[in-house]
Design an enzyme around this catalytic site. Structure first.
Site, PDB file in Angstrom:
ATOM      1  N   CYS A  95     -10.952  -1.957   1.074  1.00 48.29           N
ATOM      2  CA  CYS A  95     -10.146  -3.011   1.689  1.00 48.29           C
ATOM      3  C   CYS A  95     -10.901  -4.344   1.749  1.00 48.29           C
ATOM      4  O   CYS A  95     -11.087  -4.963   0.718  1.00 48.29           O
ATOM      5  CB  CYS A  95      -9.623  -2.563   3.051  1.00 48.29           C
ATOM      6  SG  CYS A  95      -8.170  -3.517   3.519  1.00 48.29           S
ATOM      7  N   ARG A 129       1.919  -8.645   6.413  1.00 48.19           N
ATOM      8  CA  ARG A 129       0.793  -7.787   6.031  1.00 48.19           C
ATOM      9  C   ARG A 129       1.337  -6.569   5.308  1.00 48.19           C
ATOM     10  O   ARG A 129       2.445  -6.106   5.602  1.00 48.19           O
ATOM     11  CB  ARG A 129       0.014  -7.343   7.278  1.00 48.19           C
ATOM     12  CG  ARG A 129      -0.727  -8.448   7.963  1.00 48.19           C
ATOM     13  CD  ARG A 129      -1.594  -7.894   9.087  1.00 48.19           C
ATOM     14  NE  ARG A 129      -2.758  -7.169   8.586  1.00 48.19           N
ATOM     15  CZ  ARG A 129      -3.861  -7.764   8.131  1.00 48.19           C
ATOM     16  NH1 ARG A 129      -3.964  -9.082   8.112  1.00 48.19           N
ATOM     17  NH2 ARG A 129      -4.880  -7.046   7.690  1.00 48.19           N
ATOM     18  N   HIS A 202      -7.659   3.237   3.065  1.00 48.23           N
ATOM     19  CA  HIS A 202      -8.571   3.740   4.087  1.00 48.23           C
ATOM     20  C   HIS A 202      -7.782   4.568   5.075  1.00 48.23           C
ATOM     21  O   HIS A 202      -6.709   5.066   4.725  1.00 48.23           O
ATOM     22  CB  HIS A 202      -9.417   2.648   4.749  1.00 48.23           C
ATOM     23  CG  HIS A 202      -8.722   1.400   5.132  1.00 48.23           C
ATOM     24  ND1 HIS A 202      -9.391   0.292   5.561  1.00 48.23           N
ATOM     25  CD2 HIS A 202      -7.419   1.067   5.150  1.00 48.23           C
ATOM     26  CE1 HIS A 202      -8.515  -0.661   5.817  1.00 48.23           C
ATOM     27  NE2 HIS A 202      -7.327  -0.223   5.579  1.00 48.23           N
TER      28      HIS A 202
HETATM   29  N1  GLN Z   1      -9.035  -9.036   6.170  1.00 54.88           N
HETATM   30  C1  GLN Z   1      -8.525  -8.487   4.952  1.00 54.88           C
HETATM   31  C2  GLN Z   1      -7.018  -8.633   4.815  1.00 54.88           C
HETATM   32  O1  GLN Z   1      -6.327  -8.678   5.796  1.00 54.88           O
HETATM   33  C3  GLN Z   1      -8.949  -7.029   4.834  1.00 54.88           C
HETATM   34  C4  GLN Z   1      -8.403  -6.157   5.928  1.00 54.88           C
HETATM   35  C5  GLN Z   1      -8.989  -4.795   5.983  1.00 54.88           C
HETATM   36  O2  GLN Z   1     -10.134  -4.535   5.611  1.00 54.88           O
HETATM   37  N2  GLN Z   1      -8.200  -3.877   6.529  1.00 54.88           N
HETATM   38  O3  GLN Z   1      -6.514  -8.693   3.700  1.00 54.88           O
END
Ligand code: GLN
Length: 247
Positions: A95, A129, A202
């Site tokens: 990620c 998101r 993850h």
């Molecule tokens: N901050 C990054 C995003 O939001 C990665 C997030 C994460 O590692 N879950 O894309």
């Protein structure tokens, strides 16, 4: 005695969604087979020896933590990680860690620098998101006719990752969003160039996919075949994760 030497990059900062569980999984599966295991943390400001580790692990992080680590990665660790990748070590980014394997992570007008180990970049979108259970189909033995396996996990990212034309994804999305969320089913997830692997999966990646933990151990140590373990619980967790992802 065979040994897996792991270097955990920024384990206190880049550590969300069970990154510790991924490291523990590697440690346990080595211990159960009497394979040696060592874990070396490398934090902000620490130099790393490219020859001293077989697998480098960079976990997930919030945007602000990524910003903090990215500058340090580029200043103190980039050359060593490139040298390690060149000699065949595994570099696994999950990620936020995956995003930092590429050229940069664009947050509005700001560009957080990446390691440039693979040809990709990530753009933080104003859109929703990309969250949810995810399953991808992968073929890891580089043989186009070789067996396909499924990785199951959970994704939660605001960034959309775009691979360069010559770069191969880690897998094909069966369910979930994957790299950019725009390609839907059949979309690309993650990246794989030799031992450099990045993925958005993850929640946690390795305990949910015991077979992949073993593949990484083999790849990193050069061991051809591992003693089988009783994976009934891990297989049940995998089946449950696949069920949650709907495939
Ligand atoms: N901050 C990054 C995003 O939001 C990665 C997030 C994460 O590692 N879950 O894309």
């Amino acid at each position: 005695m065979a040994e897996l030497r792991v270097c955990a990059l920024y384990p206190d900062v880049m550590n969300i969604y069970a990154d510790r569980g991924n490291l523990l999984m590697l440690e346990r599966r080595c211990a159960w087979r009497a394979i040696g295991f060592s874990l070396t943390p490398a934090g902000l400001g620490d130099e790393i020896d490219p020859d001293a580790h077989d697998l480098f692990y960079l976990g997930g992080g919030q945007d602000r933590d990524q910003r903090l680590c990215a500058l340090d990665l580029v200043e103190t660790k980039r050359d060593s990680l490139h040298a390690a990748a060149r000699r065949g070590a595994v570099v696994l980014g999950v990620c936020g860690g995956y995003q930092l394997l590429g050229h940069h992570y664009a947050l509005g007008s700001e560009e957080i620098p990446g390691l440039g180990l693979v040809d990709l970049h990530t753009v933080r979108s104003d859109g929703p998101r990309l969250i949810g259970d995810v399953a991808i189909e992968v073929r890891l033995d580089d043989d186009p006719a070789g067996p396909r396996r499924v990785l199951a996990g959970f994704e939660n990212h605001g960034g959309r990752t775009h691979l360069g034309a010559g770069e191969r994804p880690l897998g094909r999305v069966l369910k979930g969003h994957g790299n950019s969320g725009s390609s839907g089913a059949e979309g690309a997830e993650g990246v794989r160039r030799d031992g450099v692997i990045g993925t958005y999966l993850h929640g946690p990646l390795l305990p949910k996919n015991a077979w992949f933990a073993d593949w990484l151990i083999c790849r990193a140590t050069g061991i051809d075949e591992l003693e089988p373990l009783d994976d009934a619980l891990e297989d049940a967790a995998h089946a449950e994760a696949r069920r949650a992802a709907g495939c």
